[in-house]
Design a protein around this motif. Structure first.
Motif, PDB file in Angstrom:
ATOM      1  N   LEU A 211       0.819  -1.212   0.000  1.00 50.89           N
ATOM      2  CA  LEU A 211       0.000   0.000   0.000  1.00 50.89           C
ATOM      3  C   LEU A 211       0.854   1.264   0.000  1.00 50.89           C
ATOM      4  O   LEU A 211       0.328   2.369  -0.157  1.00 50.89           O
ATOM      5  CB  LEU A 211      -0.924   0.012   1.222  1.00 50.89           C
ATOM      6  N   GLY A 212       2.150   1.110   0.212  1.00 45.88           N
ATOM      7  CA  GLY A 212       3.040   2.261   0.204  1.00 45.88           C
ATOM      8  C   GLY A 212       3.506   2.698   1.573  1.00 45.88           C
ATOM      9  O   GLY A 212       4.194   3.723   1.696  1.00 45.88           O
ATOM     10  N   LEU A 213       3.157   1.938   2.619  1.00 49.10           N
ATOM     11  CA  LEU A 213       3.594   2.296   3.966  1.00 49.10           C
ATOM     12  C   LEU A 213       5.059   1.897   4.164  1.00 49.10           C
ATOM     13  O   LEU A 213       5.534   0.923   3.570  1.00 49.10           O
ATOM     14  CB  LEU A 213       2.709   1.609   5.007  1.00 49.10           C
ATOM     15  N   PRO A 214       5.786   2.633   5.011  1.00 44.29           N
ATOM     16  CA  PRO A 214       7.227   2.383   5.191  1.00 44.29           C
ATOM     17  C   PRO A 214       7.500   1.191   6.116  1.00 44.29           C
ATOM     18  O   PRO A 214       8.081   1.340   7.192  1.00 44.29           O
ATOM     19  CB  PRO A 214       7.718   3.699   5.798  1.00 44.29           C
ATOM     20  N   VAL A 215       7.085   0.035   5.670  1.00 43.47           N
ATOM     21  CA  VAL A 215       7.188  -1.177   6.493  1.00 43.47           C
ATOM     22  C   VAL A 215       8.561  -1.819   6.343  1.00 43.47           C
ATOM     23  O   VAL A 215       9.093  -1.948   5.232  1.00 43.47           O
ATOM     24  CB  VAL A 215       6.093  -2.197   6.103  1.00 43.47           C
ATOM     25  N   ILE A 216       9.118  -2.212   7.462  1.00 39.30           N
ATOM     26  CA  ILE A 216      10.319  -3.045   7.488  1.00 39.30           C
ATOM     27  C   ILE A 216       9.895  -4.404   8.024  1.00 39.30           C
ATOM     28  O   ILE A 216       9.362  -4.506   9.137  1.00 39.30           O
ATOM     29  CB  ILE A 216      11.407  -2.449   8.393  1.00 39.30           C
ATOM     30  N   GLU A 217      10.058  -5.434   7.222  1.00 36.09           N
ATOM     31  CA  GLU A 217       9.708  -6.774   7.688  1.00 36.09           C
ATOM     32  C   GLU A 217      10.834  -7.309   8.550  1.00 36.09           C
ATOM     33  O   GLU A 217      12.003  -7.316   8.159  1.00 36.09           O
ATOM     34  CB  GLU A 217       9.436  -7.694   6.496  1.00 36.09           C
ATOM     35  N   ALA A 218      10.498  -7.732   9.760  1.00 32.95           N
ATOM     36  CA  ALA A 218      11.496  -8.144  10.738  1.00 32.95           C
ATOM     37  C   ALA A 218      12.276  -9.367  10.260  1.00 32.95           C
ATOM     38  O   ALA A 218      11.718 -10.281   9.638  1.00 32.95           O
ATOM     39  CB  ALA A 218      10.817  -8.456  12.064  1.00 32.95           C
ATOM     40  N   ASP A 219      13.557  -9.362  10.561  1.00 34.29           N
ATOM     41  CA  ASP A 219      14.388 -10.546  10.370  1.00 34.29           C
ATOM     42  C   ASP A 219      14.178 -11.421  11.598  1.00 34.29           C
ATOM     43  O   ASP A 219      14.782 -11.187  12.656  1.00 34.29           O
ATOM     44  CB  ASP A 219      15.853 -10.124  10.233  1.00 34.29           C
ATOM     45  N   THR A 220      13.305 -12.395  11.486  1.00 37.27           N
ATOM     46  CA  THR A 220      12.931 -13.183  12.654  1.00 37.27           C
ATOM     47  C   THR A 220      14.063 -14.036  13.197  1.00 37.27           C
ATOM     48  O   THR A 220      13.972 -14.546  14.309  1.00 37.27           O
ATOM     49  CB  THR A 220      11.726 -14.086  12.332  1.00 37.27           C
TER      50      THR A 220
END
Length: 252
Positions: free
Chosen positions: A201-210
């Motif tokens: 959607l364009g949000l500044p998401v950082i996907e966690a390095d689990t």
């Protein structure tokens, strides 16, 4: 994140949140980066915008960490972040104002409107069912319905206000992109928006390095709060920073 200034907020978002969060923020003025661990089932969008203004005033960069859910008004807060760190089970949601309804917890504004409209249509078709629907909607009055309608109309303005502090000249364009999926097209308050969907959607998401150390530290902290009963719609709320700690059991 090691050594960063971290604030924790686990609660529904209503007027009392302003004072409680301010207390946790008292010693964090002029921080270059501020981290907020946020878990919330939602609440009042107007309050969410006030909270974001307060957080943004304390830092040059705001990162919101979503270990579980930040729904509705919690999502509004995330819109005011420069970065949103989410694990694979992290969850945002539609911006649908919520109201406390006796015996039912928080209920979305669109759900209140839909219930009343559906009941009215059914009574029009079968007038003898009026006592049934009057009983089912006994906790909903016309003032609440009008408040729900007004709050729904205000949702897009709140979305834009939240975006402006973090996204500057891009706020208008991003707001138009988010208006459909987060406001107009959302029919179910509990709809899930995971990290990949939020990023799309364009949000500044950082996907966690689990598998990384940062997420391991975050998750270890989160599970300690969870074990205390502090989680969205849990039995206690938390507003905690380095010097101030407010852990408040909810009344039964």
């Amino acid at each position: 994140m090691v050594g960063a200034r971290l604030i924790v907020m686990i609660d529904a978002i209503f007027a009392s949140s302003v004072t409680l969060l301010e207390e946790a923020l008292q010693d964090v003025d002029d921080q270059p980066v501020l981290h907020l661990m946020l878990a919330s089932p939602g609440g009042d969008g107007e309050v969410a915008v006030r909270l974001i203004r307060s957080l943004q005033a304390r830092c040059s960069k705001l990162r919101i960490i979503v270990p579980d859910m930040a729904k509705s008004a919690g999502t509004i807060m995330c819109l005011g972040a420069n970065e949103i760190l989410m694990g694979p089970s992290g969850d945002l949601g539609p911006i649908d104002p919520q109201f406390p309804v006796a015996g039912r917890g928080l209920v979305g504004a669109k759900e209140i409107e839909a219930a009343v409209e559906s009941a009215d249509a059914r009574v029009q078709a079968a007038p003898d069912t009026f006592p049934l629907y009057a009983g089912l909607l006994s906790d909903v009055n016309m003032l609440m319905v009008e408040q729900a309608r007004s709050a729904t109309k205000r949702s897009y303005s709140l979305l834009k206000e939240a975006l402006e502090g973090a996204h500057g000249n891009q706020a208008e364009e991003l707001g138009e992109r988010l208006k459909g999926p987060l406001v107009d097209e959302a029919t179910y308050h509990g709809a899930a928006i995971g990290p990949a969907s939020a990023a799309a959607l364009g949000l500044p998401v950082i996907e966690a390095d689990t598998a990384g150390r940062e997420w391991a530290l975050i998750w270890a902290l989160w599970t300690r709060y969870f074990a205390m009963g502090c989680f969205p719609a849990g039995n206690a709320s938390v507003y905690e920073g380095r010097r101030a700690s407010q852990v408040t059991p909810h009344m039964a």
